[in-house]
Design an enzyme around this catalytic site. Structure first.
Site, mmCIF file in Angstrom:
data_model
loop_
_atom_site.group_PDB
_atom_site.id
_atom_site.type_symbol
_atom_site.label_atom_id
_atom_site.label_comp_id
_atom_site.label_asym_id
_atom_site.label_seq_id
_atom_site.Cartn_x
_atom_site.Cartn_y
_atom_site.Cartn_z
ATOM 1 N N CYS A 112 0.810 -1.212 0.000
ATOM 2 C CA CYS A 112 0.000 0.000 0.000
ATOM 3 C C CYS A 112 0.850 1.272 0.000
ATOM 4 O O CYS A 112 0.302 2.376 -0.113
ATOM 5 C CB CYS A 112 -0.922 0.027 1.224
ATOM 6 S SG CYS A 112 -1.849 -1.489 1.504
ATOM 7 N N HIS A 144 -6.087 1.929 5.371
ATOM 8 C CA HIS A 144 -6.625 1.127 4.275
ATOM 9 C C HIS A 144 -7.382 -0.041 4.887
ATOM 10 O O HIS A 144 -6.794 -0.859 5.616
ATOM 11 C CB HIS A 144 -5.495 0.618 3.394
ATOM 12 C CG HIS A 144 -5.922 -0.375 2.357
ATOM 13 N ND1 HIS A 144 -7.080 -0.245 1.618
ATOM 14 C CD2 HIS A 144 -5.341 -1.546 1.937
ATOM 15 C CE1 HIS A 144 -7.195 -1.273 0.785
ATOM 16 N NE2 HIS A 144 -6.158 -2.069 0.963
ATOM 17 N N HIS A 158 -10.130 -3.390 4.452
ATOM 18 C CA HIS A 158 -10.699 -4.407 3.578
ATOM 19 C C HIS A 158 -12.120 -4.707 4.050
ATOM 20 O O HIS A 158 -12.481 -5.850 4.258
ATOM 21 C CB HIS A 158 -9.845 -5.684 3.608
ATOM 22 C CG HIS A 158 -8.682 -5.625 2.664
ATOM 23 N ND1 HIS A 158 -8.025 -6.755 2.235
ATOM 24 C CD2 HIS A 158 -8.069 -4.590 2.090
ATOM 25 C CE1 HIS A 158 -7.060 -6.407 1.396
ATOM 26 N NE2 HIS A 158 -7.048 -5.105 1.311
ATOM 27 N N GLU A 184 -27.178 11.052 10.282
ATOM 28 C CA GLU A 184 -26.521 11.861 11.312
ATOM 29 C C GLU A 184 -25.005 11.739 11.234
ATOM 30 O O GLU A 184 -24.273 12.717 11.468
ATOM 31 C CB GLU A 184 -27.012 11.407 12.692
ATOM 32 C CG GLU A 184 -26.302 12.063 13.879
ATOM 33 C CD GLU A 184 -26.565 13.562 13.985
ATOM 34 O OE1 GLU A 184 -27.529 14.056 13.346
ATOM 35 O OE2 GLU A 184 -25.785 14.235 14.691
ATOM 36 N N HIS A 212 -12.637 -4.358 -3.015
ATOM 37 C CA HIS A 212 -11.353 -4.463 -2.302
ATOM 38 C C HIS A 212 -11.441 -3.806 -0.929
ATOM 39 O O HIS A 212 -11.298 -4.481 0.087
ATOM 40 C CB HIS A 212 -10.286 -3.775 -3.165
ATOM 41 C CG HIS A 212 -8.909 -3.827 -2.623
ATOM 42 N ND1 HIS A 212 -7.786 -3.788 -3.410
ATOM 43 C CD2 HIS A 212 -8.452 -3.909 -1.361
ATOM 44 C CE1 HIS A 212 -6.704 -3.857 -2.667
ATOM 45 N NE2 HIS A 212 -7.081 -3.927 -1.416
HETATM 46 C C1 LIG Z 1 -3.718 -10.341 0.719
HETATM 47 S S1 LIG Z 1 -3.973 -8.660 0.694
HETATM 48 C C2 LIG Z 1 -3.189 -8.132 -0.797
HETATM 49 C C3 LIG Z 1 -2.511 -6.780 -0.562
HETATM 50 C C4 LIG Z 1 -3.531 -5.832 -0.029
HETATM 51 O O1 LIG Z 1 -4.592 -5.603 -0.644
HETATM 52 C C5 LIG Z 1 -3.342 -5.153 1.263
HETATM 53 O O2 LIG Z 1 -4.174 -4.329 1.617
HETATM 54 C C6 LIG Z 1 -2.215 -5.470 2.182
HETATM 55 O O3 LIG Z 1 -0.994 -5.344 1.560
HETATM 56 P P1 LIG Z 1 0.321 -5.506 2.486
HETATM 57 O O4 LIG Z 1 1.440 -5.464 1.505
HETATM 58 O O5 LIG Z 1 0.328 -4.370 3.471
HETATM 59 O O6 LIG Z 1 0.201 -6.826 3.206
HETATM 60 ZN ZN LIG Z 2 -5.737 -3.939 0.167
#
Ligand SMILES: CSCCC(=O)C(=O)COP(=O)(O)O
Ligand SMILES: [Zn+2]
Length: 223
Positions: free
Chosen positions: A89, A107, A109, A132, A189
């Protein structure tokens, strides 16, 4: 771990930022947003940014696993002794720092980001009004104020790519095209969300993810 092996993470603001990264990742894991090594966070301290390693369980990280990079030179000021690589990232985190002068970036998921990708398959952005929680979402930065309940927030979508780093150009374009957004949704994602401090970044992420949850549940009630 000898403290000397921590390099610039040994003390001061960088140590504090590193410890925060490890603790906040536990919080994000408990929210279901950084599971299976996915997701992450970076926190800035002056010109230096602290970055998590790649492919590790983010909720189990320790100080000795972290990287420190100079935002100005992009050179690493510290690398872990273990054979680890910086997060995939990193280029995306750098886009938040350079385009928005952010002080941290998260970030996730989250499953909600994926569900919204399915609900809005052809939209350039997610928009919602009447919640709200909008009062807790800044117009790009708290320096620009916050949304009101009756405002319609716009959070842009970008398409997912085979490799995280390939998202850089589209993420940067979305950040620049939507100056009143504090986050970007990567379809199927997750999201990238930033703020003016680490506290703001954590609160902005929680507010945006709460909005996604409330919106999706309100639609389910409609059905
Ligand atoms: C298996 S997650 C693939 C990479 C990704 O989308 C992520 O957010 C994490 O990447 P990292 O290199 O920090 O493990
Ligand atoms: Zn990711």
């Amino acid at each position: 771990m000898k403290s000397s092996e921590l390099g610039c993470l040994e003390s001061g603001d960088l140590r504090i930022s590193g410890e925060l990264i490890c603790k906040i990742c536990q919080d994000l894991y408990n929210s279901g947003w950084v599971t299976g090594t996915g997701g992450g966070i970076t926190i800035r301290s002056g010109d230096a940014i602290v970055i998590a390693p790649s492919g590790v369980q983010k909720e189990r990280m320790q100080l000795e696993h972290l990287f420190v990079m100079s935002l100005k030179t992009r050179e690493y000021l510290h690398k872990p002794l273990q054979a680890l690589k910086p997060s995939q990232c990193t280029p995306l985190f750098l886009a938040a720092y350079t385009c928005r002068d952010a002080y941290a970036c998260i970030h996730t998921h989250s499953q909600e980001a994926i569900l919204l990708s399915e609900v809005f398959p052809n939209s350039d952005y997610f928009s919602a009004s009447g919640f709200e929680v909008l009062r807790h979402i800044p117009r790009g930065s708290k320096r620009n104020g916050f949304y009101s309940v009756t405002d319609a927030v716009k959070i842009p979508f970008i398409n997912n790519t085979a490799h995280e780093s390939d998202l850089h150009d589209s993420l940067k374009a979305a950040i620049l095209a939507y100056p009143e957004a504090c986050a970007v949704i990567v379809r199927d994602h997750g999201i990238y969300c930033w703020g003016d401090t680490w506290q703001d970044t954590k609160m902005n992420t929680e507010a945006v993810e709460y909005l996604f949850q409330a919106y999706l549940r309100s639609r389910k009630i409609e059905y």
